[in-house]
Structure formats: C-alpha cells, structure tokens
Design an enzyme around this catalytic site. Sequence first.
Site, short mmCIF file in Angstrom:
data_model
loop_
_atom_site.label_atom_id
_atom_site.label_comp_id
_atom_site.label_asym_id
_atom_site.label_seq_id
_atom_site.Cartn_x
_atom_site.Cartn_y
_atom_site.Cartn_z
N GLU A 132 0.88 -1.17 0.00
CA GLU A 132 0.00 0.00 0.00
C GLU A 132 0.91 1.21 0.00
OE1 GLU A 132 -3.04 -0.16 -0.68
OE2 GLU A 132 -3.18 -2.33 -0.47
N CYS B 287 -1.58 8.69 4.41
CA CYS B 287 -1.63 8.35 2.99
C CYS B 287 -2.95 8.79 2.40
CB CYS B 287 -1.45 6.85 2.83
SG CYS B 287 -2.47 5.95 3.98
#
Length: 543
Positions: free
Chosen positions: A293, A327
């Site tokens: 990720e 993020c």
Amino acid sequence: MPNGIFQVPPPINEPVKGYAPGSAEKATLKARLASMMAEEVEIPLIIGGKEVRTGKTGSAVCPHDHGHRLATFHQAGEAEVKAAIAAANAAWKDWSELPWSDRAGVFLKAAELLAGPWRDELNAATMLNQSKTVYQAEIDAAAELVDFWRFNTHYMRHLYEEQPSSAPGIWDFVEYRALEGFVFAVSPFNFTSIAGNLPTAPAMMGNTAVWKPASTAVLSGYVIMKILHAAGLPDGVINFLPGSGSTVGNPVLASPDLAGIHFTGSTPVFQHMWRTVGEQIADYKTYPRLVGETGGKDFVFAHASADVDALAVALVRGAFEYQGQKCSAASRGYIPKSLWPAVRDRVEAHIQAIKMGSPLDFTNFMAAVIDQSAFNDHKSAIEQARASADANVLFGGGTDDSEGYFVEPTVIEAADPLYTTMREELFGPILTLHVYDDARLDETLASCDTASAYGLTGAIFARDRFTIAKLSAALRHTAGNFYINDKPTGAVVGQQPFGGSRASGTNDKAGSVFNLLRWVSQRTVKETFVPPKDFRYPHMDES
Ligand code: NAD
C-alpha cells in the site's frame, strides 16, 4: 489439534478514549509522557527472541523538539539480516503447524494488553517519536492496532471456513497452509497500527516474519515487540530489524526463502522492491507474494449543491490532521466558483483557529512533520508555489525548524488543475485547491480522474442524489476508499477496509479477509472413499 470448532470472540471496534480534562486516561497518559521524556532507552534488534546490539546506532528524537533524544537504536547490517532470516526459518515449522486457535490466542491477548495496560506506553511513544496529538495517537496506536488484532483473528477463522463442496463418495477440503519461507514486513513512519499489522497479519496465518520498521518510528515499533512478547508470541516468529532501507532490504530480497513482502510506504520504494524481486524471480523457492500500500494524491471534489460548512470542515480535518502525513490525507480539492467565496472564508477561519505545537500540550490540533527532509520538501514546495504564475499561497506557508519541524497548515490555490501539487504527493500539511467554473463540471471530473497517477482515497460533496450518482460513476477508478459527504481519511478496521489501486498499491485491503488470503497457500485435498477398481469406462462396451 484440540477437538472443537472454536468461535473467536465477536470483534468490536475499540472505543476511542476522549482524554478530556479531569479524565483518568488523561492523568495516566500525561504521567507516562512525562516519564518517557525523562528517559533515554536503548533499542536493540530482536532476532530469534534475543536482543542484539550492533553498535552502529541511530537516534530517535521528538520531531517537535528535535534536540530531545528519546532513544538510541541499533541498526542491522548484513550479518544480522542473515541471522534474522535463519531465526524466521527455524521458528517456521512449529509456528506454522500450531493450531490456528493457539495463534489466535496470542493476538487476542495482545489486543487486550494494548487496550489495557500497554495503552499509555504505545500512545506516548507514538506522540513523542512520531509527533502525533493525543487524539491522532489514540485512533492509531491504540484503537486501530487493537482492531487489527481482533478483527483479523475473526477473519482468519472466517477464511478457514471457506471450503469446497464434495460429490457423493468423496470428501473435498482445503487446507490453508502458511507460505513456505518468510515474509518481509516493511513499515512506514506514519501509522503505528500499520507497523503492527504488517508483520502480524502474515504471522497470524502461520508465517514467520522479518520486520524492518521506519527509522523515524522505531520507539513505537519496539513497544509493539514488547507487547507481542508479553502476549506469548514465540521467539523467532517476528524478528525486529531497525536499520537503513537498502542495508536491510537488499540481503532480504536476495534470500531464496523470501515468500512474501508486506509493505506500506512510498510508491518508489515499493516499485524498487517489485523490480528487484522480478529480476531475481528464478532464484526464489516460491513466487513471493507482493502486497504493497503506497502513496496517494487524495482529493475532495465539491459540487455546487455541497453543504459548505461540512465541506470546509472535511477539507481542514482531511488535509491537516497529523500534519497531512496520512496516505489518505486530502491534498487536492476541486471547488465550484459559485461556492468559492463561502468555502474560502470558512477554511480561512478554521485555519486561523488551529493551534500547532508540541503534542505534550493537549490543546494543539497539529504538531511537527516527521523530519528535516520532509520539512525541506514542504518548504521548497511552498516557495515554488510563491514563485509560480500558476499558483498562489492563500493561507499559511510559514515554516520554522529551529526547535521542531513545524510547517503551518497551508492552502495553495492553483489556477492550473495540473499544477505540480495537484498531481504529486507531498505528504505534508499542504492543500492545493482548484476553483472550477460550475459549467465545466464534466471536464473537471475528467481532470480529477487523470491528473495524478494514484488511486487511494477521494471524497465528493453534493446534496443532489443524481449528482452523487454521477460523480461516483465518473470517479469510480480514482479511489479504493471513496467517501460521500465525508473527509477522505479515518478508515476504520471492520468498517472501511483500506487500500487503493493504480500507483497507490495492490489494494489488498488491510484489516480484511482479502489481505489474509495473500498470506496462505491452499492445499486442496480430495479423498475418495471407495476408489474404482476397473480402468474401463461404460462407453467402451459396444453392445
Ligand atoms: P518510505 O517509502 O520512505 O519508507 C517506508 C519503509 O520502507 C521504511 O521502513 C523505509 O526504511 C523502507 N525502505 C526504504 N528503502 C528501502 C529499500 N530499498 N528496501 C527495503 N526497505 C526500504 O515511506 P515513509 O516516508 O515511511 O511513509 C510515507 C509514505 O507511505 C507515503 O508515500 C504514504 O502515502 C505511504 N503510506 C501509504 C499507506 C497506504 O495504506 N496506502 C499508509 C501509510 C503510508
């Protein structure tokens, strides 16, 4: 295997504590923060359960007070990497063959230890070493990591229940084996919960791991290792290797026993690892599972029917909580001209009310960015925007690294929807807004879809249902986590499985059964109770 088909306790999301004035949790956390500030710990590597000191050390400091050292940590070299791989391999047989319920017991116990006696310790380490305010630490280090351990245990059982059907006289079943080899877990600085989940999700499924934490988040990583030890995780199942990325990464990726990578961090690092694995693919004993990720350029797209008050709050919380270092942080926004004056006024008012400083002061909403290099990047992006004809620094823009790495919440207005900070990840408290002509909705949606390489999170704000449907469809592939009338951050385990596609990652959804599926190798077993004794088929008789 004990006789019994066990349930695991139904998972519930760990309640988030408020730390209000006068609360018991505030008193105990403040006490631990004060004592941690007075300590300087020495953090070893942990290989096969043993503490290893290499003498090659780094410092763990407070980003908001960079002269203050919290810890000295030892860094791994090639010899320690080899020892850690050997320890993971040595622990593999017993651990992978242990009944799943015993593995579940370790992580369920770890969850309870963290929710209770270890909560202050991990929150304090996260606040001081990663510069998180108390609320940001609580939702991450305490609540989310507890959730990962409780929910993943539940998903593990759920996955094992997934079995094929059997024809008459036959018994078919699938055994979910651990991968053959070890998993390399590589964690980022920004979420203690992610750091805890990366090695433990594969370990829960029977794998062993070599874990490299980020050098700017070693203290919380060390506390996680202590919690896992207290929970009874056997030696060698997770081996803790602080150190430089390439010094640890290169020998790990060269090992023929590499069975998987569980990574969260920036896109270039994951792409580098993927490329290296690709180049060495013939050398591995199995095809390594690659789960990553990575970065994001997360957006808020407002329609003219949006609720302006809700939109302004989402922009400010989405962009500036934890200094924009999520993020999922909102870092670009599209605002229709008809709403712009009202949005601008509200965002400005909120920003003026934001207090920034040390997380030790609970009245602060923001603290410092992680290190000098991040500070320099943000400062230079702000200077470039000031110098650009395509952009204008509307609010904030001040920076000060004299005591801590402080960057003010900053809003850039970009006339060009493809201006650099509308496309590239900055990972700091800098929000770029593009004001679009209401009549150019379709064109602006297309720009939002294609402007950046990422596809992690995004939010739309609109009241009209036809519009919500239209925007959702137009932006279908822009985000793996999509929000309607809410900020694009704050995914909760068990509620919004997290992950993105395009350059943002493999979208294996941390904290879900789909992630756990990557850490098992299935063996399909067919048992025939009365096997045939004649090789001939009926059609072979002509009459
Ligand atoms: P980073 O990529 O700089 O570092 C991540 C980890 O990789 C660190 O432990 C680092 O030491 C290690 N590393 C670096 N080079 C390596 C190499 N050659 N071999 C092996 N390991 C190596 O990321 P960061 O600054 O710690 O975190 C911020 C980034 O993480 C942002 O891009 C952010 O978007 C991303 N992130 C993504 C998610 C998500 O779920 N998509 C969540 C959190 C953070």
